[in-house]
Motif scaffolding. Structure first.
Motif, PDB file in Angstrom:
ATOM      1  N   LEU A 126       0.827  -1.206   0.000  1.00 30.71           N
ATOM      2  CA  LEU A 126       0.000   0.000   0.000  1.00 30.71           C
ATOM      3  C   LEU A 126       0.864   1.260   0.000  1.00 30.71           C
ATOM      4  CD1 LEU A 126      -2.784  -1.012   2.570  1.00 30.71           C
ATOM      5  CD2 LEU A 126      -3.041  -0.770   0.088  1.00 30.71           C
ATOM      6  N   GLN A 127       1.944   1.237   0.767  1.00 28.51           N
ATOM      7  CA  GLN A 127       2.841   2.397   0.804  1.00 28.51           C
ATOM      8  C   GLN A 127       3.527   2.593  -0.546  1.00 28.51           C
ATOM      9  OE1 GLN A 127       1.578   3.524   4.265  1.00 28.51           O
ATOM     10  NE2 GLN A 127       3.245   4.655   3.315  1.00 28.51           N
ATOM     11  N   TYR A 128       3.939   1.491  -1.155  1.00 26.40           N
ATOM     12  CA  TYR A 128       4.563   1.569  -2.477  1.00 26.40           C
ATOM     13  C   TYR A 128       3.592   2.175  -3.490  1.00 26.40           C
ATOM     14  CZ  TYR A 128       6.386   0.121  -7.002  1.00 26.40           C
ATOM     15  OH  TYR A 128       6.821   0.117  -8.307  1.00 26.40           O
ATOM     16  N   GLN A 129       2.350   1.721  -3.463  1.00 29.53           N
ATOM     17  CA  GLN A 129       1.356   2.239  -4.396  1.00 29.53           C
ATOM     18  C   GLN A 129       1.126   3.729  -4.186  1.00 29.53           C
ATOM     19  OE1 GLN A 129      -2.171  -0.153  -3.936  1.00 29.53           O
ATOM     20  NE2 GLN A 129      -1.198  -2.016  -4.717  1.00 29.53           N
ATOM     21  N   LEU A 130       1.129   4.166  -2.919  1.00 32.58           N
ATOM     22  CA  LEU A 130       0.877   5.575  -2.635  1.00 32.58           C
ATOM     23  C   LEU A 130       2.015   6.457  -3.145  1.00 32.58           C
ATOM     24  CD1 LEU A 130      -0.847   7.784  -1.414  1.00 32.58           C
ATOM     25  CD2 LEU A 130       0.220   7.321   0.813  1.00 32.58           C
ATOM     26  N   ILE A 131       3.260   6.083  -2.890  1.00 33.97           N
ATOM     27  CA  ILE A 131       4.358   6.928  -3.371  1.00 33.97           C
ATOM     28  C   ILE A 131       4.415   6.900  -4.895  1.00 33.97           C
ATOM     29  CG2 ILE A 131       6.151   5.147  -3.269  1.00 33.97           C
ATOM     30  CD1 ILE A 131       6.536   8.898  -2.414  1.00 33.97           C
ATOM     31  N   TYR A 132       4.063   5.779  -5.492  1.00 34.54           N
ATOM     32  CA  TYR A 132       4.012   5.710  -6.956  1.00 34.54           C
ATOM     33  C   TYR A 132       2.980   6.702  -7.496  1.00 34.54           C
ATOM     34  CZ  TYR A 132       3.307   3.805 -11.655  1.00 34.54           C
ATOM     35  OH  TYR A 132       3.192   3.660 -13.019  1.00 34.54           O
ATOM     36  N   LYS A 133       1.814   6.750  -6.859  1.00 31.02           N
ATOM     37  CA  LYS A 133       0.769   7.686  -7.282  1.00 31.02           C
ATOM     38  C   LYS A 133       1.200   9.131  -7.057  1.00 31.02           C
ATOM     39  CE  LYS A 133      -3.072   4.511  -6.263  1.00 31.02           C
ATOM     40  NZ  LYS A 133      -4.212   4.249  -5.343  1.00 31.02           N
ATOM     41  N   ARG A 134       1.909   9.375  -5.951  1.00 33.33           N
ATOM     42  CA  ARG A 134       2.333  10.746  -5.664  1.00 33.33           C
ATOM     43  C   ARG A 134       3.373  11.231  -6.670  1.00 33.33           C
ATOM     44  NH1 ARG A 134      -1.146  13.491  -4.097  1.00 33.33           N
ATOM     45  NH2 ARG A 134       0.318  15.101  -3.405  1.00 33.33           N
ATOM     46  N   VAL A 135       4.273  10.353  -7.067  1.00 36.88           N
ATOM     47  CA  VAL A 135       5.241  10.729  -8.102  1.00 36.88           C
ATOM     48  C   VAL A 135       4.509  11.075  -9.388  1.00 36.88           C
ATOM     49  CG1 VAL A 135       7.091   9.862  -9.589  1.00 36.88           C
ATOM     50  CG2 VAL A 135       7.190   9.473  -7.118  1.00 36.88           C
ATOM     51  N   ARG A 136       3.521  10.275  -9.742  1.00 36.42           N
ATOM     52  CA  ARG A 136       2.733  10.569 -10.942  1.00 36.42           C
ATOM     53  C   ARG A 136       2.011  11.906 -10.804  1.00 36.42           C
ATOM     54  NH1 ARG A 136      -0.970   5.631 -12.759  1.00 36.42           N
ATOM     55  NH2 ARG A 136      -1.510   7.236 -14.287  1.00 36.42           N
ATOM     56  N   SER A 137       1.498  12.202  -9.617  1.00 33.61           N
ATOM     57  CA  SER A 137       0.798  13.468  -9.395  1.00 33.61           C
ATOM     58  C   SER A 137       1.740  14.657  -9.556  1.00 33.61           C
ATOM     59  CB  SER A 137       0.170  13.489  -7.993  1.00 33.61           C
ATOM     60  OG  SER A 137      -0.848  12.521  -7.876  1.00 33.61           O
ATOM     61  N   VAL A 138       2.971  14.517  -9.055  1.00 30.48           N
ATOM     62  CA  VAL A 138       3.953  15.595  -9.194  1.00 30.48           C
ATOM     63  C   VAL A 138       4.302  15.807 -10.663  1.00 30.48           C
ATOM     64  CG1 VAL A 138       6.363  16.222  -8.761  1.00 30.48           C
ATOM     65  CG2 VAL A 138       4.929  15.393  -6.892  1.00 30.48           C
ATOM     66  N   LEU A 139       4.538  14.735 -11.387  1.00 29.86           N
ATOM     67  CA  LEU A 139       4.881  14.858 -12.805  1.00 29.86           C
ATOM     68  C   LEU A 139       3.726  15.463 -13.599  1.00 29.86           C
ATOM     69  CD1 LEU A 139       6.736  11.449 -13.322  1.00 29.86           C
ATOM     70  CD2 LEU A 139       7.741  13.716 -12.980  1.00 29.86           C
ATOM     71  N   LYS A 140       2.505  15.092 -13.248  1.00 27.54           N
ATOM     72  CA  LYS A 140       1.329  15.660 -13.916  1.00 27.54           C
ATOM     73  C   LYS A 140       1.214  17.151 -13.627  1.00 27.54           C
ATOM     74  CE  LYS A 140      -3.721  15.196 -14.168  1.00 27.54           C
ATOM     75  NZ  LYS A 140      -4.900  14.428 -13.660  1.00 27.54           N
ATOM     76  N   ALA A 141       1.410  17.537 -12.365  1.00 28.50           N
ATOM     77  CA  ALA A 141       1.341  18.955 -11.999  1.00 28.50           C
ATOM     78  C   ALA A 141       2.436  19.752 -12.698  1.00 28.50           C
ATOM     79  CB  ALA A 141       1.456  19.107 -10.484  1.00 28.50           C
ATOM     80  N   ALA A 142       3.607  19.156 -12.841  1.00 25.22           N
ATOM     81  CA  ALA A 142       4.712  19.839 -13.523  1.00 25.22           C
ATOM     82  C   ALA A 142       4.387  20.066 -14.992  1.00 25.22           C
ATOM     83  CB  ALA A 142       5.993  19.023 -13.377  1.00 25.22           C
ATOM     84  N   ARG A 143       3.800  19.065 -15.642  1.00 22.39           N
ATOM     85  CA  ARG A 143       3.421  19.228 -17.051  1.00 22.39           C
ATOM     86  C   ARG A 143       2.371  20.319 -17.203  1.00 22.39           C
ATOM     87  NH1 ARG A 143       3.764  13.472 -16.922  1.00 22.39           N
ATOM     88  NH2 ARG A 143       1.503  13.326 -16.613  1.00 22.39           N
ATOM     89  N   ALA A 144       1.398  20.347 -16.303  1.00 22.84           N
ATOM     90  CA  ALA A 144       0.355  21.373 -16.360  1.00 22.84           C
ATOM     91  C   ALA A 144       0.946  22.757 -16.143  1.00 22.84           C
ATOM     92  CB  ALA A 144      -0.719  21.079 -15.317  1.00 22.84           C
ATOM     93  N   SER A 145       1.895  22.865 -15.229  1.00 22.64           N
ATOM     94  CA  SER A 145       2.531  24.148 -14.948  1.00 22.64           C
ATOM     95  C   SER A 145       3.293  24.654 -16.168  1.00 22.64           C
ATOM     96  CB  SER A 145       3.480  24.006 -13.757  1.00 22.64           C
ATOM     97  OG  SER A 145       4.213  25.184 -13.539  1.00 22.64           O
ATOM     98  N   ARG A 146       3.984  23.769 -16.844  1.00 27.70           N
ATOM     99  CA  ARG A 146       4.760  24.177 -18.020  1.00 27.70           C
ATOM    100  C   ARG A 146       3.842  24.616 -19.152  1.00 27.70           C
ATOM    101  NH1 ARG A 146       8.066  19.626 -16.175  1.00 27.70           N
ATOM    102  NH2 ARG A 146      10.046  20.466 -15.410  1.00 27.70           N
ATOM    103  N   ARG A 147       2.674  23.973 -19.278  1.00 30.73           N
ATOM    104  CA  ARG A 147       1.723  24.388 -20.322  1.00 30.73           C
ATOM    105  C   ARG A 147       1.207  25.792 -20.048  1.00 30.73           C
ATOM    106  NH1 ARG A 147      -0.096  18.919 -20.087  1.00 30.73           N
ATOM    107  NH2 ARG A 147      -1.772  19.503 -18.657  1.00 30.73           N
ATOM    108  N   ILE A 148       0.960  26.106 -18.771  1.00 33.30           N
ATOM    109  CA  ILE A 148       0.471  27.440 -18.412  1.00 33.30           C
ATOM    110  C   ILE A 148       1.523  28.494 -18.730  1.00 33.30           C
ATOM    111  CG2 ILE A 148      -0.169  28.911 -16.466  1.00 33.30           C
ATOM    112  CD1 ILE A 148      -1.471  26.443 -15.198  1.00 33.30           C
ATOM    113  N   ILE A 149       2.796  28.185 -18.423  1.00 32.38           N
ATOM    114  CA  ILE A 149       3.881  29.134 -18.683  1.00 32.38           C
ATOM    115  C   ILE A 149       4.035  29.381 -20.179  1.00 32.38           C
ATOM    116  CG2 ILE A 149       6.384  29.461 -18.528  1.00 32.38           C
ATOM    117  CD1 ILE A 149       6.281  27.974 -15.861  1.00 32.38           C
TER     118      ILE A 149
END
Length: 266
Positions: free
Chosen positions: A242-265
């Motif tokens: 469960l912990q592995y799955q959560l950190i995996y999801k959080r890494v994906r969330s960070v990468l997704k947020a970074a892509r969205a931020s770059r599109r806005i810029i």
């Protein structure tokens, strides 16, 4: 095995707030902070190590920890935050002198205060802290969880103390049956604002400052560390998964947020 300290020493209560057992330990000519855990799965030391590992990969202004066993307990260990003639003052003390309405998010006020005192790269250091808080879902970044290093002789502000508190992150206080929906239901306290979403941190994170590709190796390293200390923590295989799955999801969330931020810029 882990090295044992030469001696334990009575020391000033710098950064010793919280419920975890802590002590400054002298090893040779250096003082190290030994910090235990108060979560039911004893994950806090591993999560402090994880914070430092991510900081190493991304060059964040965050304290580096290692995991050791001490007196049959798993602990995190880091160097002393301050130097001779310097002290640490909590941000709660600093912001009490800044005009800010109760419950108002005061990140901007704190950044301005740092800049007014010529603290180098103030916005970047806040961004570093919030990036890691977002990734690790730190539930309480209170004003007592941050500090400024000052010259004890004249009160001059010298720097922001590297972020050092990552207890209770990644759902370490959450029971197994609650973990499935935890990522999307969790809220946090940030500065003097309570019960806000983790997405509230995103505008303050400068994603273009980081090469986030190295985060992809973090879930496996984290999972391996949990397995390495499984005998000490008593965590079940299911909880580790469960912990592995959560950190995996959080890494994906960070990468997704970074892509969205770059599109806005753009």
């Amino acid at each position: 095995g882990s090295p044992q300290p030469a001696s334990a020493a009575i020391s000033p209560p710098i950064m010793l707030e919280g419920n975890q057992k802590k002590a400054w330990i002298q090893e040779n000519d250096h003082f190290l902070l030994y910090k235990g855990s108060d979560d039911p799965y004893h994950m806090d030391p591993i999560h402090h190590w994880l914070a430092g590992r991510i900081a190493e990969l991304l060059d964040l202004h965050v304290c580096r920890y290692e995991v050791r066993t001490y007196q049959d307990e798993i602990v995190s260990v880091c160097p002393c935050f301050t130097k001779e003639h310097t002290d640490a003052v909590s941000v709660s003390s600093i912001l009490s002198s800044i005009s800010s309405r109760p419950y108002q998010l005061s990140i901007d006020s704190f950044i301005r205060a740092l800049q007014d005192h010529q603290i180098k790269d103030a916005e970047k250091k806040i961004s570093d802290m919030l990036l890691l808080d977002y990734l690790m879902m730190k539930p309480d970044r209170s004003l007592k969880d941050m500090a400024v290093e000052i010259d004890a002789r004249n009160g001059q502000w010298l720097d922001m103390i590297p972020s050092y508190s990552y207890s209770h992150t990644l759902g370490s206080l959450i029971q197994e049956h609650q973990m499935e929906h935890y990522e999307h239901q969790a809220v946090c306290r940030l500065f003097n604002a309570s019960s806000i979403s983790f997405e509230s941190m995103l505008p303050y994170i400068h994603f273009t400052d980081y090469d986030l590709s190295s985060l992809k190796k973090i879930p496996l390293e984290y999972g391996n560390k949990l397995v390495e200390y499984q005998q000490s923590t008593g965590m079940s295989n299911h909880r580790i998964e469960l912990q592995y799955q959560l950190i995996y999801k959080r890494v994906r969330s960070v990468l997704k947020a970074a892509r969205a931020s770059r599109r806005i810029i753009q």
